[in-house]
Design a protein around this motif. Structure first.
Motif, PDB file in Angstrom:
ATOM      1  N   SER A 120      36.705  32.087  69.624  1.00 27.44           N
ATOM      2  CA  SER A 120      38.119  32.194  69.985  1.00 27.44           C
ATOM      3  C   SER A 120      38.951  32.834  68.878  1.00 27.44           C
ATOM      4  O   SER A 120      40.102  33.209  69.103  1.00 27.44           O
ATOM      5  CB  SER A 120      38.689  30.810  70.319  1.00 27.44           C
ATOM      6  N   SER A 121      38.378  32.975  67.683  1.00 23.38           N
ATOM      7  CA  SER A 121      39.133  33.539  66.565  1.00 23.38           C
ATOM      8  C   SER A 121      38.666  34.945  66.195  1.00 23.38           C
ATOM      9  O   SER A 121      38.984  35.455  65.123  1.00 23.38           O
ATOM     10  CB  SER A 121      39.026  32.637  65.331  1.00 23.38           C
ATOM     11  N   VAL A 122      37.925  35.593  67.081  1.00 27.22           N
ATOM     12  CA  VAL A 122      37.394  36.918  66.790  1.00 27.22           C
ATOM     13  C   VAL A 122      38.535  37.932  66.688  1.00 27.22           C
ATOM     14  O   VAL A 122      39.522  37.854  67.429  1.00 27.22           O
ATOM     15  CB  VAL A 122      36.377  37.338  67.875  1.00 27.22           C
ATOM     16  N   ALA A 123      38.417  38.880  65.767  1.00 25.31           N
ATOM     17  CA  ALA A 123      39.448  39.900  65.585  1.00 25.31           C
ATOM     18  C   ALA A 123      38.818  41.148  64.987  1.00 25.31           C
ATOM     19  O   ALA A 123      37.785  41.081  64.301  1.00 25.31           O
ATOM     20  CB  ALA A 123      40.563  39.387  64.670  1.00 25.31           C
ATOM     21  N   ILE A 124      39.426  42.270  65.247  1.00 24.70           N
ATOM     22  CA  ILE A 124      38.930  43.534  64.717  1.00 24.70           C
ATOM     23  C   ILE A 124      39.136  43.585  63.208  1.00 24.70           C
ATOM     24  O   ILE A 124      40.087  42.992  62.666  1.00 24.70           O
ATOM     25  CB  ILE A 124      39.634  44.720  65.417  1.00 24.70           C
ATOM     26  N   SER A 125      38.232  44.280  62.525  1.00 28.96           N
ATOM     27  CA  SER A 125      38.344  44.433  61.075  1.00 28.96           C
ATOM     28  C   SER A 125      38.806  45.849  60.749  1.00 28.96           C
ATOM     29  O   SER A 125      38.659  46.772  61.555  1.00 28.96           O
ATOM     30  CB  SER A 125      36.988  44.177  60.416  1.00 28.96           C
ATOM     31  N   PRO A 126      39.350  46.068  59.549  1.00 30.46           N
ATOM     32  CA  PRO A 126      39.722  47.426  59.132  1.00 30.46           C
ATOM     33  C   PRO A 126      38.546  48.392  59.181  1.00 30.46           C
ATOM     34  O   PRO A 126      38.715  49.570  59.514  1.00 30.46           O
ATOM     35  CB  PRO A 126      40.240  47.230  57.712  1.00 30.46           C
ATOM     36  N   ASP A 127      37.347  47.912  58.859  1.00 30.08           N
ATOM     37  CA  ASP A 127      36.166  48.780  58.893  1.00 30.08           C
ATOM     38  C   ASP A 127      35.873  49.237  60.321  1.00 30.08           C
ATOM     39  O   ASP A 127      35.465  50.390  60.537  1.00 30.08           O
ATOM     40  CB  ASP A 127      34.946  48.055  58.329  1.00 30.08           C
ATOM     41  N   GLU A 128      36.061  48.359  61.299  1.00 34.53           N
ATOM     42  CA  GLU A 128      35.821  48.749  62.690  1.00 34.53           C
ATOM     43  C   GLU A 128      36.848  49.776  63.153  1.00 34.53           C
ATOM     44  O   GLU A 128      36.512  50.739  63.867  1.00 34.53           O
ATOM     45  CB  GLU A 128      35.871  47.511  63.589  1.00 34.53           C
ATOM     46  N   ILE A 129      38.093  49.567  62.783  1.00 37.15           N
ATOM     47  CA  ILE A 129      39.127  50.550  63.143  1.00 37.15           C
ATOM     48  C   ILE A 129      38.772  51.912  62.548  1.00 37.15           C
ATOM     49  O   ILE A 129      38.848  52.948  63.229  1.00 37.15           O
ATOM     50  CB  ILE A 129      40.506  50.078  62.651  1.00 37.15           C
ATOM     51  N   ALA A 130      38.368  51.929  61.287  1.00 37.48           N
ATOM     52  CA  ALA A 130      38.011  53.182  60.630  1.00 37.48           C
ATOM     53  C   ALA A 130      36.806  53.836  61.305  1.00 37.48           C
ATOM     54  O   ALA A 130      36.764  55.063  61.484  1.00 37.48           O
ATOM     55  CB  ALA A 130      37.719  52.930  59.147  1.00 37.48           C
TER      56      ALA A 130
ATOM     57  N   LEU B 148      42.260  61.184  64.606  1.00 38.14           N
ATOM     58  CA  LEU B 148      42.851  59.875  64.896  1.00 38.14           C
ATOM     59  C   LEU B 148      42.783  59.045  63.629  1.00 38.14           C
ATOM     60  O   LEU B 148      41.705  58.823  63.071  1.00 38.14           O
ATOM     61  CB  LEU B 148      42.100  59.186  66.033  1.00 38.14           C
ATOM     62  N   ARG B 149      43.934  58.588  63.168  1.00 36.05           N
ATOM     63  CA  ARG B 149      44.002  57.813  61.936  1.00 36.05           C
ATOM     64  C   ARG B 149      44.332  56.355  62.240  1.00 36.05           C
ATOM     65  O   ARG B 149      44.967  56.060  63.248  1.00 36.05           O
ATOM     66  CB  ARG B 149      45.061  58.407  61.017  1.00 36.05           C
ATOM     67  N   PRO B 150      43.903  55.446  61.398  1.00 38.92           N
ATOM     68  CA  PRO B 150      44.199  54.034  61.642  1.00 38.92           C
ATOM     69  C   PRO B 150      45.679  53.761  61.906  1.00 38.92           C
ATOM     70  O   PRO B 150      46.010  52.877  62.707  1.00 38.92           O
ATOM     71  CB  PRO B 150      43.718  53.349  60.357  1.00 38.92           C
ATOM     72  N   LYS B 151      46.581  54.511  61.275  1.00 39.31           N
ATOM     73  CA  LYS B 151      48.008  54.269  61.494  1.00 39.31           C
ATOM     74  C   LYS B 151      48.449  54.671  62.896  1.00 39.31           C
ATOM     75  O   LYS B 151      49.535  54.275  63.346  1.00 39.31           O
ATOM     76  CB  LYS B 151      48.837  55.016  60.449  1.00 39.31           C
ATOM     77  N   ASP B 152      47.622  55.462  63.614  1.00 35.72           N
ATOM     78  CA  ASP B 152      47.946  55.859  64.981  1.00 35.72           C
ATOM     79  C   ASP B 152      47.593  54.776  66.006  1.00 35.72           C
ATOM     80  O   ASP B 152      48.026  54.857  67.156  1.00 35.72           O
ATOM     81  CB  ASP B 152      47.194  57.141  65.362  1.00 35.72           C
ATOM     82  N   VAL B 153      46.805  53.817  65.594  1.00 32.90           N
ATOM     83  CA  VAL B 153      46.343  52.768  66.516  1.00 32.90           C
ATOM     84  C   VAL B 153      47.506  51.841  66.846  1.00 32.90           C
ATOM     85  O   VAL B 153      48.181  51.321  65.946  1.00 32.90           O
ATOM     86  CB  VAL B 153      45.173  51.988  65.884  1.00 32.90           C
ATOM     87  N   ILE B 154      47.748  51.622  68.136  1.00 38.58           N
ATOM     88  CA  ILE B 154      48.879  50.781  68.553  1.00 38.58           C
ATOM     89  C   ILE B 154      48.445  49.434  69.113  1.00 38.58           C
ATOM     90  O   ILE B 154      49.290  48.583  69.407  1.00 38.58           O
ATOM     91  CB  ILE B 154      49.750  51.510  69.597  1.00 38.58           C
ATOM     92  N   GLY B 155      47.142  49.225  69.255  1.00 38.76           N
ATOM     93  CA  GLY B 155      46.659  47.951  69.770  1.00 38.76           C
ATOM     94  C   GLY B 155      45.156  47.861  69.616  1.00 38.76           C
ATOM     95  O   GLY B 155      44.475  48.872  69.367  1.00 38.76           O
ATOM     96  N   SER B 156      44.637  46.664  69.732  1.00 38.21           N
ATOM     97  CA  SER B 156      43.188  46.460  69.627  1.00 38.21           C
ATOM     98  C   SER B 156      42.833  45.143  70.299  1.00 38.21           C
ATOM     99  O   SER B 156      43.690  44.287  70.530  1.00 38.21           O
ATOM    100  CB  SER B 156      42.744  46.441  68.163  1.00 38.21           C
ATOM    101  N   PHE B 157      41.576  44.998  70.613  1.00 36.94           N
ATOM    102  CA  PHE B 157      41.070  43.695  71.066  1.00 36.94           C
ATOM    103  C   PHE B 157      39.594  43.606  70.715  1.00 36.94           C
ATOM    104  O   PHE B 157      38.900  44.615  70.567  1.00 36.94           O
ATOM    105  CB  PHE B 157      41.295  43.479  72.566  1.00 36.94           C
ATOM    106  N   SER B 158      39.131  42.390  70.546  1.00 38.29           N
ATOM    107  CA  SER B 158      37.736  42.128  70.198  1.00 38.29           C
ATOM    108  C   SER B 158      37.199  41.022  71.082  1.00 38.29           C
ATOM    109  O   SER B 158      37.943  40.136  71.516  1.00 38.29           O
ATOM    110  CB  SER B 158      37.608  41.709  68.726  1.00 38.29           C
ATOM    111  N   GLY B 159      35.916  41.073  71.337  1.00 41.86           N
ATOM    112  CA  GLY B 159      35.260  40.033  72.109  1.00 41.86           C
ATOM    113  C   GLY B 159      33.888  39.747  71.529  1.00 41.86           C
ATOM    114  O   GLY B 159      33.317  40.567  70.798  1.00 41.86           O
ATOM    115  N   VAL B 160      33.381  38.574  71.854  1.00 44.54           N
ATOM    116  CA  VAL B 160      32.049  38.185  71.394  1.00 44.54           C
ATOM    117  C   VAL B 160      31.105  38.242  72.583  1.00 44.54           C
ATOM    118  O   VAL B 160      31.282  37.510  73.567  1.00 44.54           O
ATOM    119  CB  VAL B 160      32.057  36.773  70.775  1.00 44.54           C
ATOM    120  N   ARG B 161      30.128  39.112  72.497  1.00 43.81           N
ATOM    121  CA  ARG B 161      29.149  39.229  73.571  1.00 43.81           C
ATOM    122  C   ARG B 161      28.034  38.212  73.336  1.00 43.81           C
ATOM    123  O   ARG B 161      27.370  38.225  72.296  1.00 43.81           O
ATOM    124  CB  ARG B 161      28.562  40.637  73.611  1.00 43.81           C
TER     125      ARG B 161
END
Length: 508
Positions: free
Chosen positions: A286-296, A310-323
């Motif tokens: 329930s606490s999963v979140a994207i990391s800076p390395d994944e965004i990069a 596409l640069r990290p500063k262009d990202v306006i949203g994200s989501f992560s899930g655990v498979r």
């Protein structure tokens, strides 16, 4: 002889697997209850790549059976839910050095051959130079391949399965934790807790289904106090959202140097969805979140193929899930099977427990069909045979399963709606959009206007019919309008939902 039970089957987990099993079982005449600790599709099932697909890359691992089954399900689900599932053309730019062109073409031909294609065109080699598809890509990418799969509104898929299950007699309990489950006198005795009120109840069931996704191992070990030889391997997958990167309804599948693939897909009219990563995960899902390395990583993948980086500063949203993948001991996360495993614990004279381990959203219906079939063998009397393959999901009962025809008819009938709003309502609710509009003849008839085409009538419908209890439920799972509303507009939605929930609770 077992004592009378409250229900035949209790399902733990309100993701796509749990909702699919509840729907199938209720439709066969079993009495069913489902408990979900949060909101429907509150975890993995709303954090997918939003695809109904065969899994082209699974061919490299010779998983032909899974690809065949997934492609057959792609066809069945497209017919059952043409409003929330739609064909998407994928463009695979060819670049030397990862996979040779002959291998890609051979793989696509095999992909075409392995599954039925009544509704989708086949694959082909294409010229990117001077084409719409090639326009946003680097100029050195002159050749590519195209094929079709399907996109899906994943969280709505879960809600519609739960809705159909309820309409066939199932009881759906969201915000309800399963505290413990014990075998007793031939039944399962299960302690449940209302997560909002803290009150506890006990329910007895003739069979128990563990469809808790990334929590399935915890349900086995802590809740049921059972051990099994089969285990889960948790893998984190993250996606990013950016302003639209290109024109057109097509998507891209990019071959990374590490041999993984990254999808770039339309996400509504204004955004692009990019994903996914694959990293081993440990901890609380329930606490999963994207990391800076994944965004990069995702930005680098796009920048390698597209002219505009596409640069990290262009990202306006994200989501992560655990498979929650079934642990087949593969060496790396990308190679772990996406197939499901149904683990049945049914000692003689004891109530059965069926655990769902692994799987992918595309094959949920077939998995549910098999799961209920396995349980039915332990639950007399005999029940009707499988039925879901040709049954439309709520809102999918449109002429010829033709969404474009339905949209034209819908907008003609409600010409006072802006086309974009008519399309969104038709996509989300199909034929059931009429239940939201009712007798409205103008936008003001729909009540309060919260922005982006979201009106009070729609929120009321989601709260009354689809278990929405918070603003987050409305904005991010029942719809994706959280991306389009301003912070103040989103706050108004949350305040309205909270006030209405409070008033409804006070009345009960």
């Amino acid at each position: 002889m077992a004592q009378p039970a409250d229900v035949d089957i209790l399902v733990i987990g309100g993701g796509v697997n749990g909702a699919g099993i509840a729907r199938d079982a209720a439709g066969r005449g079993f009495s069913v209850a489902l408990c979900e600790q949060g909101d429907l599709a509150g975890a993995t099932s709303s954090a997918s790549s939003k695809l109904i697909h065969g899994g082209l890359r699974y061919l490299e691992y010779y998983d032909f059976r899974l690809v065949h089954e997934a492609l057959a399900e792609r066809e069945a689900l497209l017919a059952a839910a043409p409003h929330i599932i739609w064909p998407t053309r994928f463009i695979l730019p060819y670049e030397k050095g990862v996979r040779p062109a002959w291998m890609i073409r051979l793989g696509l031909l095999l992909y075409d051959w392995l599954g039925p294609r009544k509704r989708l065109p086949g694959s082909k080699r294409i010229k990117l130079s001077g084409s719409l598809e090639g326009a946003p890509l680097n100029k050195n990418l002159t050749t590519g391949f195209s094929y079709f799969d399907c996109s899906v509104d994943d969280s709505r898929l879960v809600a519609l399965n739960a809705l159909d299950a309820r309409e066939r007699g199932a009881e759906i309990r969201t915000r309800t934790r399963c505290l413990s489950a014990r075998r007793e006198l031939g039944l399962w005795r299960v302690a449940l807790q209302d997560a909002r009120e803290g009150t506890e109840t006990t329910l007895t069931a003739r069979a128990l289904v563990n469809a808790a996704g990334p929590w399935a191992q915890d349900v086995l070990n802590r809740v049921c106090r059972l051990k099994t030889g089969k285990e889960l391997r948790l893998v984190k997958g993250s996606h990013i959202i950016a302003p639209r990167l290109y024109a057109g309804d097509h998507a891209y599948i990019l071959q990374n140097a590490d041999r993984r693939v990254v999808f770039v897909m339309p996400h509504g009219e204004e955004f692009s969805l990019i994903g996914t990563t694959e990293q081993p995960f440990a901890g609380d899902p329930s606490s999963v979140a994207i990391s800076p390395d994944e965004i990069a990583y995702l930005c680098d993948a796009v920048s390698h193929f597209f002219q505009s980086p596409l640069r990290p500063k262009d990202v306006i949203g994200s989501f992560s899930g655990v498979r929650p993948l079934y642990d087949d001991k593969a060496a790396n996360a990308s190679a772990v099977t996406r197939d499901y495993v149904l683990d049945l614990d049914a000692p003689e004279g004891a109530a059965p427990l069926l655990s769902v381990l692994g799987g992918k959203i595309t094959t949920y219906r077939r998995m549910a069909e098999r799961a209920v079939g396995m349980l039915a063998a332990h639950l007399e009397p005999a029940r009707p045979k499988p039925w879901t393959r040709t049954a439309p999901l709520p809102g999918g009962d449109m002429e010829g399963a033709d969404f474009d025809l339905f949209l034209r008819q819908f907008h003609t009938k409600h010409a006072w709606l802006p086309l974009a709003q008519a399309r969104r309502l038709a996509r989300a609710y199909g034929t059931r959009a009429e239940r939201i509009l009712g007798k409205a003849r103008a936008p003001e008839d729909l009540g309060l206007d919260f922005g982006a085409g979201l009106y009070q009538a729609e929120i009321d419908y989601l709260m009354d019919q689809e278990w929405a209890l918070t603003g987050e439920d409305v904005l991010w799972r029942r719809s994706k309008l959280g991306l389009r509303l301003s912070p103040s507009e989103s706050a108004r939605v949350c305040a309205y939902v909270s006030a209405r929930s409070h008033d409804r609770g006070a009345q009960t």
